[in-house]
Motif scaffolding. Structure first.
Motif, short mmCIF file in Angstrom:
data_model
loop_
_atom_site.label_atom_id
_atom_site.label_comp_id
_atom_site.label_asym_id
_atom_site.label_seq_id
_atom_site.Cartn_x
_atom_site.Cartn_y
_atom_site.Cartn_z
N PRO A 97 0.81 -1.22 0.00
CA PRO A 97 0.00 0.00 0.00
C PRO A 97 0.85 1.27 0.00
O PRO A 97 0.85 2.04 0.95
CB PRO A 97 -0.81 -0.13 1.28
N SER A 98 1.59 1.46 -1.08
CA SER A 98 2.38 2.68 -1.19
C SER A 98 2.15 3.30 -2.56
O SER A 98 2.06 2.61 -3.56
CB SER A 98 3.86 2.40 -0.95
N GLY A 99 2.02 4.61 -2.55
CA GLY A 99 1.78 5.34 -3.78
C GLY A 99 0.66 6.32 -3.61
O GLY A 99 0.29 6.68 -2.49
N GLU A 100 0.10 6.75 -4.72
CA GLU A 100 -0.91 7.79 -4.69
C GLU A 100 -2.07 7.44 -5.62
O GLU A 100 -1.85 6.96 -6.73
CB GLU A 100 -0.27 9.11 -5.13
N VAL A 101 -3.27 7.67 -5.14
CA VAL A 101 -4.49 7.48 -5.92
C VAL A 101 -5.14 8.85 -6.10
O VAL A 101 -5.29 9.59 -5.13
CB VAL A 101 -5.48 6.52 -5.21
N ALA A 102 -5.49 9.19 -7.33
CA ALA A 102 -6.15 10.46 -7.61
C ALA A 102 -7.60 10.19 -7.99
O ALA A 102 -7.87 9.37 -8.87
CB ALA A 102 -5.44 11.21 -8.72
#
Length: 108
Positions: free
Chosen positions: A47-52
């Motif tokens: 669960p690493s990163g970015e959701v837009a």
């Protein structure tokens, strides 16, 4: 696991809206549902990163649509989970339809 929602005014909120909405009020709704976002993030192996997300909100505060604009492969299911939850959230009423972009950052 840490989930940070970035303020709309700092990152993805654009002035192109067809209605008026207080950015802080939209952020407050996002913050109020952080536990749901955490639950979604718990599904991911990484669960690493970015959701837009792109939210279209009716004048009565009900989401008309939520679209995942961007999500890395490891967060596709997380993004869909958050999208499904967001469709049930209620935002403050406004004078017309509001479009808001929200970035959710995930990290260890």
């Amino acid at each position: 696991m840490t989930v940070a929602t970035k303020p709309l005014s700092a990152i993805f909120m654009r002035s192109a809206t067809s209605g008026s909405a207080d950015q802080r009020a939209i952020q407050a709704v996002m913050d109020a549902h952080a536990s749901e976002v955490d639950e979604c993030a718990g599904q991911a192996d990484d669960p690493s990163g970015e959701v837009a997300l792109l939210l279209s909100i009716s004048s009565d505060g009900r989401p008309m649509g939520v679209v995942i604009e961007r999500a890395p492969k490891n967060l596709k299911e997380v993004g869909e989970c958050v999208r499904q939850h967001a469709l049930r959230w209620r935002f403050p009423a406004s004078h017309g339809v509001v479009t808001a972009r929200q970035s959710l950052s995930f990290g260890p």
